[in-house]
Design an enzyme around this catalytic site. Structure first.
Site, mmCIF file in Angstrom:
data_model
loop_
_atom_site.group_PDB
_atom_site.id
_atom_site.type_symbol
_atom_site.label_atom_id
_atom_site.label_comp_id
_atom_site.label_asym_id
_atom_site.label_seq_id
_atom_site.Cartn_x
_atom_site.Cartn_y
_atom_site.Cartn_z
ATOM 1 N N ARG A 24 0.856 -1.202 0.000
ATOM 2 C CA ARG A 24 0.000 0.000 0.000
ATOM 3 C C ARG A 24 0.876 1.229 0.000
ATOM 4 O O ARG A 24 1.741 1.390 0.866
ATOM 5 C CB ARG A 24 -0.906 0.025 1.227
ATOM 6 C CG ARG A 24 -1.949 -1.046 1.165
ATOM 7 C CD ARG A 24 -2.931 -0.988 2.319
ATOM 8 N NE ARG A 24 -3.683 -2.232 2.326
ATOM 9 C CZ ARG A 24 -4.474 -2.622 3.290
ATOM 10 N NH1 ARG A 24 -4.643 -1.856 4.344
ATOM 11 N NH2 ARG A 24 -5.115 -3.766 3.210
ATOM 12 N N SER A 116 -7.742 -1.104 0.782
ATOM 13 C CA SER A 116 -8.719 -1.367 1.839
ATOM 14 C C SER A 116 -9.412 -0.110 2.353
ATOM 15 O O SER A 116 -10.080 0.577 1.610
ATOM 16 C CB SER A 116 -8.019 -2.123 2.963
ATOM 17 O OG SER A 116 -8.958 -2.555 3.892
ATOM 18 N N HIS A 117 -9.183 0.203 3.634
ATOM 19 C CA HIS A 117 -9.875 1.323 4.278
ATOM 20 C C HIS A 117 -9.109 2.637 4.106
ATOM 21 O O HIS A 117 -9.550 3.665 4.610
ATOM 22 C CB HIS A 117 -10.031 1.012 5.763
ATOM 23 C CG HIS A 117 -8.710 0.695 6.399
ATOM 24 N ND1 HIS A 117 -8.053 -0.491 6.180
ATOM 25 C CD2 HIS A 117 -7.912 1.417 7.189
ATOM 26 C CE1 HIS A 117 -6.920 -0.487 6.831
ATOM 27 N NE2 HIS A 117 -6.791 0.655 7.452
ATOM 28 N N ASP A 283 -15.950 -1.341 4.620
ATOM 29 C CA ASP A 283 -14.818 -0.526 4.161
ATOM 30 C C ASP A 283 -14.735 -0.572 2.630
ATOM 31 O O ASP A 283 -15.597 -1.164 1.959
ATOM 32 C CB ASP A 283 -13.500 -0.973 4.816
ATOM 33 C CG ASP A 283 -13.047 -2.341 4.350
ATOM 34 O OD1 ASP A 283 -13.881 -3.117 3.850
ATOM 35 O OD2 ASP A 283 -11.833 -2.640 4.467
ATOM 36 N N ASP A 285 -13.026 -2.173 0.372
ATOM 37 C CA ASP A 285 -13.010 -3.438 -0.368
ATOM 38 C C ASP A 285 -13.938 -4.489 0.223
ATOM 39 O O ASP A 285 -13.931 -5.649 -0.211
ATOM 40 C CB ASP A 285 -11.577 -3.985 -0.485
ATOM 41 C CG ASP A 285 -10.969 -4.322 0.857
ATOM 42 O OD1 ASP A 285 -11.288 -3.629 1.843
ATOM 43 O OD2 ASP A 285 -10.178 -5.276 0.937
ATOM 44 N N ASP A 287 -14.200 -6.066 3.153
ATOM 45 C CA ASP A 287 -13.897 -7.148 4.104
ATOM 46 C C ASP A 287 -14.149 -6.733 5.547
ATOM 47 O O ASP A 287 -14.372 -7.570 6.406
ATOM 48 C CB ASP A 287 -12.491 -7.735 3.909
ATOM 49 C CG ASP A 287 -11.397 -6.689 3.919
ATOM 50 O OD1 ASP A 287 -11.700 -5.492 4.118
ATOM 51 O OD2 ASP A 287 -10.225 -7.068 3.718
ATOM 52 N N ARG A 288 -14.150 -5.416 5.834
ATOM 53 C CA ARG A 288 -14.411 -4.975 7.206
ATOM 54 C C ARG A 288 -15.893 -4.636 7.403
ATOM 55 O O ARG A 288 -16.574 -4.277 6.432
ATOM 56 C CB ARG A 288 -13.612 -3.715 7.527
ATOM 57 C CG ARG A 288 -12.131 -3.936 7.499
ATOM 58 C CD ARG A 288 -11.401 -2.681 7.940
ATOM 59 N NE ARG A 288 -9.969 -2.949 7.989
ATOM 60 C CZ ARG A 288 -9.115 -2.324 8.760
ATOM 61 N NH1 ARG A 288 -9.530 -1.346 9.540
ATOM 62 N NH2 ARG A 288 -7.831 -2.643 8.751
ATOM 63 N N THR A 352 -1.791 -10.161 14.338
ATOM 64 C CA THR A 352 -2.675 -9.339 13.518
ATOM 65 C C THR A 352 -2.476 -9.671 12.040
ATOM 66 O O THR A 352 -1.344 -9.725 11.565
ATOM 67 C CB THR A 352 -2.349 -7.850 13.762
ATOM 68 O OG1 THR A 352 -2.702 -7.547 15.107
ATOM 69 C CG2 THR A 352 -3.110 -6.952 12.822
ATOM 70 N N GLU A 371 -11.190 -10.112 14.294
ATOM 71 C CA GLU A 371 -10.150 -9.195 14.736
ATOM 72 C C GLU A 371 -10.795 -7.908 15.213
ATOM 73 O O GLU A 371 -11.844 -7.499 14.693
ATOM 74 C CB GLU A 371 -9.210 -8.869 13.582
ATOM 75 C CG GLU A 371 -8.397 -10.042 13.091
ATOM 76 C CD GLU A 371 -7.355 -9.597 12.079
ATOM 77 O OE1 GLU A 371 -6.220 -9.354 12.484
ATOM 78 O OE2 GLU A 371 -7.707 -9.459 10.897
ATOM 79 N N SER A 373 -9.959 -5.118 14.490
ATOM 80 C CA SER A 373 -9.906 -4.132 13.411
ATOM 81 C C SER A 373 -11.098 -4.285 12.462
ATOM 82 O O SER A 373 -10.964 -4.117 11.258
ATOM 83 C CB SER A 373 -8.588 -4.264 12.646
ATOM 84 O OG SER A 373 -8.427 -5.597 12.175
ATOM 85 N N LYS A 384 -11.640 -12.081 5.571
ATOM 86 C CA LYS A 384 -12.745 -11.607 6.392
ATOM 87 C C LYS A 384 -13.831 -11.089 5.462
ATOM 88 O O LYS A 384 -13.545 -10.734 4.315
ATOM 89 C CB LYS A 384 -12.273 -10.550 7.378
ATOM 90 C CG LYS A 384 -11.543 -9.363 6.786
ATOM 91 C CD LYS A 384 -10.948 -8.552 7.924
ATOM 92 C CE LYS A 384 -10.343 -7.250 7.455
ATOM 93 N NZ LYS A 384 -8.974 -7.379 6.984
HETATM 94 C C1 G16 Z 1 -5.560 -5.691 7.237
HETATM 95 C C2 G16 Z 1 -5.608 -7.161 7.482
HETATM 96 C C3 G16 Z 1 -6.277 -7.438 8.803
HETATM 97 C C4 G16 Z 1 -5.553 -6.717 9.907
HETATM 98 C C5 G16 Z 1 -5.446 -5.257 9.588
HETATM 99 C C6 G16 Z 1 -4.532 -4.614 10.593
HETATM 100 O O1 G16 Z 1 -6.875 -5.213 7.134
HETATM 101 O O2 G16 Z 1 -6.324 -7.794 6.453
HETATM 102 O O3 G16 Z 1 -6.310 -8.802 9.016
HETATM 103 O O4 G16 Z 1 -6.195 -6.842 11.134
HETATM 104 O O5 G16 Z 1 -4.887 -5.075 8.302
HETATM 105 O O6 G16 Z 1 -4.149 -3.399 10.190
HETATM 106 P P1 G16 Z 1 -2.955 -2.643 10.880
HETATM 107 O O7 G16 Z 1 -1.686 -3.373 10.589
HETATM 108 O O8 G16 Z 1 -3.048 -1.295 10.275
HETATM 109 O O9 G16 Z 1 -3.281 -2.615 12.354
HETATM 110 P P2 G16 Z 1 -7.404 -4.519 5.805
HETATM 111 O O10 G16 Z 1 -8.887 -4.395 5.998
HETATM 112 O O11 G16 Z 1 -6.692 -3.197 5.807
HETATM 113 O O12 G16 Z 1 -6.998 -5.407 4.678
#
Ligand code: G16
Length: 557
Positions: A24, A116-117, A283, A285, A287-288, A352, A371, A373, A384
């Site tokens: 990212r 993602s977010h 979010d 994509d 998944d959240r 995580t 999680e 998050s 997720k």
């Molecule tokens: C991603 C992972 C999640 C994880 C999160 C943690 O979420 O897919 O399993 O919990 O990152 O983020 P950080 O390292 O910022 O605490 P996502 O939704 O951004 O793909």
């Protein structure tokens, strides 16, 4: 006339190291000539020939740059001897849908274009992540390999004259260097819809909504708009105005597509009007998820997965498969542990990152996990799944005929309550953040630290255990070190510190606070009030304010 593939000379870029979930970076970084191509080539090369003659899934969350990158990936897949690419219409596929489609069509893997977010648009972020043939995010062994390849890349392969129509659903055949190459453009929602229709009882959810439960679903202008409209409105009969912010936008309407109390505050305000009995946000994509009850009653993600675990029998999928085991990431509050304990399920605590759940699921040891998050999901796929979580909650509401708040109250009464909060300090300078983490690591490495006491208000906390979390995967014995500093006190309260692995600039410090309460007189208290002394303790022992200069967090969850 066959389309010709070419090799293009290139040079390595620094820092193409995938984080918690893929690479990212700001759009400006991805826009540098050959930057994207290098990373995509390294990803395809890391497949070690498994892509040859195989199917690759491609999709993304609709953010700025995705159109260009979709085409680049298809052209490079063809030149790297992939036989077939299945791609969402206009490139759009949610992350859970990619996982579903990889598994359904037995693809060799998938490339997901998402940050993602993280915010999007020309000054926002872009991201690319690779999922393996089990449908899950690539494990560290593969992401490390991708990174190594980026450091010595000298050329990439592409088929520049291949120009498939990615707007129209259908199959297109091409002759690429005398090989057959297929591009199948699929409806973004169809396969995912078929899957969730088998997992849940749509009839009972339809009944719940027609009996008068008013819901509101906020897609935050991410990829979930079309999924929400199709599933909640067309399939389940919710009125059209139940789905808001459902137009996918390249910049998510200028907002953070992050479903939490800060960035989805418009949903919280709407729910506070008391018109809707259930609200949810996704979010970018998909998944959240965030779950809210009437009047903005907030369900912490740690409680959400635990409630689903305790009510698994309300979901036809679990009625069939049973619950094999439960898991949470280390910083996630321990509500799920109590369900596991009382109901007799095996429980796993992983670092995580969703990628750590995959091996356990593949080995049939894990059915449901979550999680803090805002991630919740099961072994129906290897990501997720935000919409799955919403359907799980609606199934529970339909079966129990109670409100969200009543369900939580019953849960806390039976299992006790883990009060939880997370403080995020975004965009902190990297140096003081790293300094803070290294001080903490040194502190917990000292055996004399055990027994140290901290007092705040009427509370005194005595250190019982402290470490930098290290995980050994029970299936393949791989070891992941330095996964977060945790300090556990004698009463079971925990404070945890780690740096985010998903940010793209500076550092984001995450401070997690978890404390258990079984006194029924205290179950209804406000989490921020209950946790205040523990928050102060965490700030004191980490010297966070002094080192980073930040007096207040950017986001409190
Ligand atoms: C991603 C992972 C999640 C994880 C999160 C943690 O979420 O897919 O399993 O919990 O990152 O983020 P950080 O390292 O910022 O605490 P996502 O939704 O951004 O793909």
């Amino acid at each position: 006339m066959p389309l010709r593939c070419i090799a293009v000379q290139t040079k390595p870029f620094e820092g193409q190291k995938p984080g918690t979930s893929g690479l990212r970076k700001p759009v400006t970084v991805f826009k540098q000539p050959q930057y994207t191509e290098n990373f995509v080539q390294a990803t395809l090369s890391a497949m070690d020939g498994e892509q040859e003659g195989a199917t690759l899934i491609v999709g993304g969350d609709g953010r700025f740059l995705m159109k260009d990158v979709s085409l680049k990936i298809v052209q490079m897949a063809a030149a790297n001897k992939v036989q077939k690419v299945i791609i969402g219409q206009n490139g759009l596929l949610s992350t859970p849908a990619v996982s579903c489609i990889i598994r359904k069509y037995q693809a060799a893997g998938g490339i997901i274009m998402t940050a993602s977010h993280n915010p999007g648009g020309p000054s926002g972020d872009f991201g690319i992540k690779f999922n393996t043939s089990n449908g899950g995010p690539a494990p560290e062994s593969i992401t490390n390999k991708i990174f190594q390849l980026t450091t010595k890349i000298a050329e990439y392969y592409t088929c520049p004259d291949l120009k498939p129509d990615l707007k129209t659903v259908g199959v297109q055949e091409f002759d690429v260097d005398n090989r057959n190459f297929t591009v199948q453009v699929v409806d973004s929602v169809e396969d995912y819809l078929q899957m969730v229709n088998e997992i849940f009882d749509f009839g009972s959810i339809r009944q719940l909504l027609s009996d008068g439960l008013k819901i509101v679903i906020n897609a935050m202008h991410g990829v979930m708009g079309p999924y929400a409209k199709r599933i909640f409105c067309e399939e389940l009969g919710a009125p059209e105005d139940s789905c808001i912010n459902c137009e996918p936008k390249e910049d998510f309407g200028g907002h953070h597509p992050d479903p939490n109390l800060t960035y989805a505050s418009d949903l919280v305000d709407l729910m506070k009007q008391g018109i809707h009995g259930f609200g949810a946000a996704f979010d970018g994509d998909g998944d959240r998820n965030m779950i809210l009850g009437k009047n903005g009653f907030f369900v912490t993600p740690s409680d959400s997965v635990a409630v689903i675990g305790a009510n698994a029998k309300c979901i036809p999928y679990f009625q069939k498969t049973g619950v094999k085991g439960l898991a949470r990431s280390m910083p996630t509050a321990g509500a799920l542990d109590r369900v596991a304990n009382i109901e007799g399920f095996e429980l796993f605590e992983v670092p995580t990152g969703w990628k750590f759940f995959g091996n356990l699921m593949d080995a049939d040891r894990l059915s449901l996990c979550g999680e803090e998050s805002f991630g919740t999901g099961s072994d129906h796929i290897r990501e997720k799944d935000g919409l799955w979580a919403v359907l799980a909650w609606l199934s529970i509401l339909a079966a129990r005929k109670q409100s969200v708040k009543e369900i939580l109250n019953d849960f806390w009464t039976k299992y006790g309550r883990n009060f939880f909060t997370r403080y995020d300090y975004e965009n902190v300078e990297a140096e003081p953040a790293n300094q803070m983490m290294s001080n903490l690591r040194q502190m917990v490495a000292d055996s004399g630290y055990i027994g140290k006491e901290y007092s705040h208000g009427d509370k005194t906390y005595k250190v019982a255990k402290a470490d930098d979390f290290c995980y050994t995967d029970p299936i393949d014995s791989s070891v992941s070190q330095k996964q977060g500093v945790r300090i556990i006190f004698e009463d079971g309260s925990r404070v945890i510190f780690r740096l985010s692995g998903t940010g793209s600039v500076g550092a984001t410090v995450r401070m997690y606070i978890d404390s258990f309460e079984s006194d029924t007189a205290k179950l209804q208290l406000d989490a921020q009030v209950v946790l205040k002394p523990l928050v102060e303790t965490a700030l004191q022992l980490s010297q966070l304010r002094e080192l980073t200069g930040r007096q207040e967090p950017t986001v409190i969850t």
